[in-house]
Design an enzyme around this catalytic site. Structure first.
Site, PDB file in Angstrom:
ATOM      1  N   GLN A  62     -39.717  18.200  42.666  1.00 55.18           N
ATOM      2  CA  GLN A  62     -41.332  18.261  42.147  1.00 55.18           C
ATOM      3  C   GLN A  62     -41.603  19.629  42.249  1.00 55.18           C
ATOM      4  O   GLN A  62     -42.273  20.188  41.085  1.00 55.18           O
ATOM      5  CB  GLN A  62     -42.206  17.491  42.904  1.00 55.18           C
ATOM      6  CG  GLN A  62     -43.628  17.167  42.462  1.00 55.18           C
ATOM      7  CD  GLN A  62     -43.666  16.719  41.055  1.00 55.18           C
ATOM      8  OE1 GLN A  62     -42.592  15.857  40.658  1.00 55.18           O
ATOM      9  NE2 GLN A  62     -44.555  17.185  40.304  1.00 55.18           N
TER      10      GLN A  62
ATOM     11  N   HIS B 294     -41.143  22.693  39.221  1.00 56.32           N
ATOM     12  CA  HIS B 294     -41.613  22.490  37.975  1.00 56.32           C
ATOM     13  C   HIS B 294     -42.548  23.871  37.747  1.00 56.32           C
ATOM     14  O   HIS B 294     -42.466  24.449  36.533  1.00 56.32           O
ATOM     15  CB  HIS B 294     -42.681  21.334  37.719  1.00 56.32           C
ATOM     16  CG  HIS B 294     -41.779  20.023  37.357  1.00 56.32           C
ATOM     17  ND1 HIS B 294     -41.351  19.947  36.114  1.00 56.32           N
ATOM     18  CD2 HIS B 294     -41.369  19.052  38.028  1.00 56.32           C
ATOM     19  CE1 HIS B 294     -40.852  18.898  35.862  1.00 56.32           C
ATOM     20  NE2 HIS B 294     -40.802  17.931  37.274  1.00 56.32           N
TER      21      HIS B 294
ATOM     22  N   GLU C  20     -49.502  11.186  39.679  1.00 49.69           N
ATOM     23  CA  GLU C  20     -48.799  10.638  38.476  1.00 49.69           C
ATOM     24  C   GLU C  20     -47.455   9.994  38.866  1.00 49.69           C
ATOM     25  O   GLU C  20     -47.113   8.998  38.201  1.00 49.69           O
ATOM     26  CB  GLU C  20     -48.221  12.157  37.839  1.00 49.69           C
ATOM     27  CG  GLU C  20     -47.194  12.227  36.602  1.00 49.69           C
ATOM     28  CD  GLU C  20     -46.844  13.304  36.111  1.00 49.69           C
ATOM     29  OE1 GLU C  20     -46.403  13.640  35.100  1.00 49.69           O
ATOM     30  OE2 GLU C  20     -46.746  14.452  36.985  1.00 49.69           O
ATOM     31  N   HIS C  21     -46.669  10.276  39.835  1.00 54.12           N
ATOM     32  CA  HIS C  21     -45.539   9.746  40.376  1.00 54.12           C
ATOM     33  C   HIS C  21     -45.809   9.250  41.802  1.00 54.12           C
ATOM     34  O   HIS C  21     -46.186  10.179  42.578  1.00 54.12           O
ATOM     35  CB  HIS C  21     -44.275  10.570  40.498  1.00 54.12           C
ATOM     36  CG  HIS C  21     -44.074  11.476  39.146  1.00 54.12           C
ATOM     37  ND1 HIS C  21     -44.081  12.795  38.903  1.00 54.12           N
ATOM     38  CD2 HIS C  21     -43.829  11.050  37.780  1.00 54.12           C
ATOM     39  CE1 HIS C  21     -43.979  13.079  37.836  1.00 54.12           C
ATOM     40  NE2 HIS C  21     -43.658  12.040  37.150  1.00 54.12           N
TER      41      HIS C  21
ATOM     42  N   ASP D 132     -37.467  11.454  35.297  1.00 54.28           N
ATOM     43  CA  ASP D 132     -37.844  12.633  34.361  1.00 54.28           C
ATOM     44  C   ASP D 132     -36.590  12.532  32.997  1.00 54.28           C
ATOM     45  O   ASP D 132     -36.970  12.754  32.035  1.00 54.28           O
ATOM     46  CB  ASP D 132     -37.500  13.778  34.827  1.00 54.28           C
ATOM     47  CG  ASP D 132     -38.802  14.221  35.737  1.00 54.28           C
ATOM     48  OD1 ASP D 132     -39.986  13.472  35.768  1.00 54.28           O
ATOM     49  OD2 ASP D 132     -38.664  14.995  36.646  1.00 54.28           O
TER      50      ASP D 132
ATOM     51  N   HIS E 133     -79.809  -6.659   8.240  1.00 47.07           N
ATOM     52  CA  HIS E 133     -78.851  -7.693   8.873  1.00 47.07           C
ATOM     53  C   HIS E 133     -79.184  -9.116   8.956  1.00 47.07           C
ATOM     54  O   HIS E 133     -78.279  -9.989   8.381  1.00 47.07           O
ATOM     55  CB  HIS E 133     -78.545  -7.261  10.126  1.00 47.07           C
ATOM     56  CG  HIS E 133     -77.394  -5.857  10.570  1.00 47.07           C
ATOM     57  ND1 HIS E 133     -77.971  -4.772   9.993  1.00 47.07           N
ATOM     58  CD2 HIS E 133     -76.322  -5.739  11.086  1.00 47.07           C
ATOM     59  CE1 HIS E 133     -77.066  -3.825  10.427  1.00 47.07           C
ATOM     60  NE2 HIS E 133     -76.170  -4.423  10.705  1.00 47.07           N
TER      61      HIS E 133
END
Length: 446
Positions: free
Chosen positions: A273, A276, A341-342, A375, A434
């Site tokens: 991780q 990245h 996220e994960h 991924d 209306h």
């Protein structure tokens, strides 16, 4: 030690888990200098993107080429990747990489084909009906970053669901290299995934071209894909002109592990991780102090052999952490609040925790499904909500590429039955026209 260790969860919550998205963004000095050089002013990412958007909207291709020259240092004769260039680039990619991309496309397609996205109609006995018509978007633009590393996997993860949804045309924008070409593996991924066209445009100018259209670039209905701070700022500014998928921040993983977890595997997942980006977050929550200490030592040992160890070190020092919690209940509580996220569950009985997870982009269940595998080839799109937005948003999926149109049909008898309530509500809102439109229908039936 590279990664901080917290034995006080409350302190970790204040200094690690609670700081995400609140720290002020400081652009590197080199980027600040480039902004002053190009714009003759000190601008924020939003300021830069706003200027580029306005200029591209007014001057089209000319502005795109100018910013590509000034920012990327590339002079482009044409913005689109030609057929011959595309084919040549694909031939440069090794058979092993092509086969891996084909497998990824196959898996991602198979997963998204299972997602229902169907029109429906509830027909009434009196002839009325209510329903929804689901239609794919006509044209979408996928942004493929090209910063510290190319991401062909992100091309696959966006293009394939769009193709499954039935989008008529899919265009990809990606920054050119210094020689004016596009990274071959990006072009190979675009070809195998099913993209129709690729443009050599990066940054905010790419988002502007896709959102507004230029002489060369067609205007799209929606812009998708990750990018740097200028790309994200531009996506935020064009929202409303076109659709956007997300405003993603740096990637993040939270691992919940107990004493049964394999320390080298946990360490490897955290390192994967962290590589990245310096702003990526890799966090371990565990009730086992012994596991925490062992994983910490494993991280030091394993990272020495990794090619991106400098980036890993920056990420782990500034954004990572190991937190020793009271028990798995507290780990789940902290993970839900963080909304990662994960979320990886490396526990003796990971399925026992699934029903208690409320906020996560993706849940990775058990030690044999590392997030890194997700991924690339597991199937679900790896484009997922970050910065806590998993509290209210979802991973990229087929529904991101369709729109729903409601269908209204009512018989005369149903209109009469509903008219009084409709007229009452219209008059309560002060909309007498209306009310009159409804009243005339009822009156004509008498």
């Amino acid at each position: 030690m590279i990664i901080p260790l917290f034995t006080d969860p409350a302190r970790a919550q204040r200094s690690l888990l609670g700081k995400r998205g609140r720290e002020p963004l400081e652009l590197p000095p080199s980027v600040q200098a480039k902004i002053r050089q190009v714009f003759d002013a000190d601008l924020s990412p939003e300021g830069v993107s706003a200027r580029i958007l306005a200029d591209v909207r007014q001057r089209g291709d000319e502005a795109v080429r100018e910013y590509t020259r000034q920012i990327d240092g590339v002079e482009l004769a044409q913005l689109a990747v030609g057929i011959a260039e595309w084919e040549t680039a694909c031939e440069l990619v090794s058979p092993e990489v092509s086969q891996a991309l084909e497998l990824a496309v196959e898996r991602v397609r198979a997963f998204h084909q299972l997602q229902p996205s169907l029109s429906w109609m509830d027909w009434r006995e009196d002839g009325g009906a209510l329903g929804q018509v689901v239609r794919p978007l006509q044209r979408v633009g996928v942004y493929a970053p090209g910063g510290t590393a190319p991401y062909p996997s992100s091309v696959v993860m966006a293009v394939v669901p769009a193709r499954v949804a039935g989008v008529r045309e899919i265009v990809v924008a990606t920054p050119p290299r210094r020689d004016g070409t596009v990274t071959p593996v990006i072009l190979a991924a675009a070809r195998i995934a099913g993209a129709d066209r690729v443009f050599k445009i990066g940054g905010a100018q790419a988002i502007a071209a896709l959102a507004y259209g230029t002489e060369s670039v067609p205007r799209v209905d929606k812009v998708l894909g990750p990018g740097n701070v200028f790309v994200i700022a531009a996506k935020r500014l064009v929202f409303g002109e076109v659709g956007v998928d997300q405003l993603p921040g740096p990637t993040e993983t939270v691992i919940i592990a107990d004493e049964s977890a394999n320390p080298p595997w946990v360490a490897a997942d955290l390192l994967a991780q962290a590589e990245h980006d310096p702003m990526a977050s890799a966090i371990l929550l565990t009730p086992s102090l012994e596991l925490a200490q062992t994983v910490r030592m494993e991280i030091e040992r394993q990272m020495e052999s990794l090619s991106r160890r400098e980036i890993i070190a920056q990420s782990l020092i500034s954004q990572g952490g190991i937190v020793v919690v009271r028990d798995l209940d507290q780990a789940v509580e902290l993970a839900n609040e963080y909304a990662p996220e994960h979320l990886c569950l490396l526990t003796l009985d990971p399925w026992a925790l699934i029903g208690r997870i409320e906020n996560a982009g993706g849940i990775f269940v058990g030690e044999h499904v590392p997030e890194a595998l997700g991924d690339y080839v597991l199937g679900p799109s790896h484009i997922m909500p970050t910065r806590g937005t998993a509290r209210f948003s979802s991973p990229l999926n087929v529904s991101d590429f369709v729109k729903i149109t409601s269908v209204f049909a009512a018989s005369a008898s149903e209109s009469r039955r509903l008219a009084e309530a409709g007229i009452t509500l219209a008059e309560a809102e002060g909309f007498t026209a209306h009310a009159e439109a409804i009243r005339r229908r009822v009156a004509s039936d008498k």
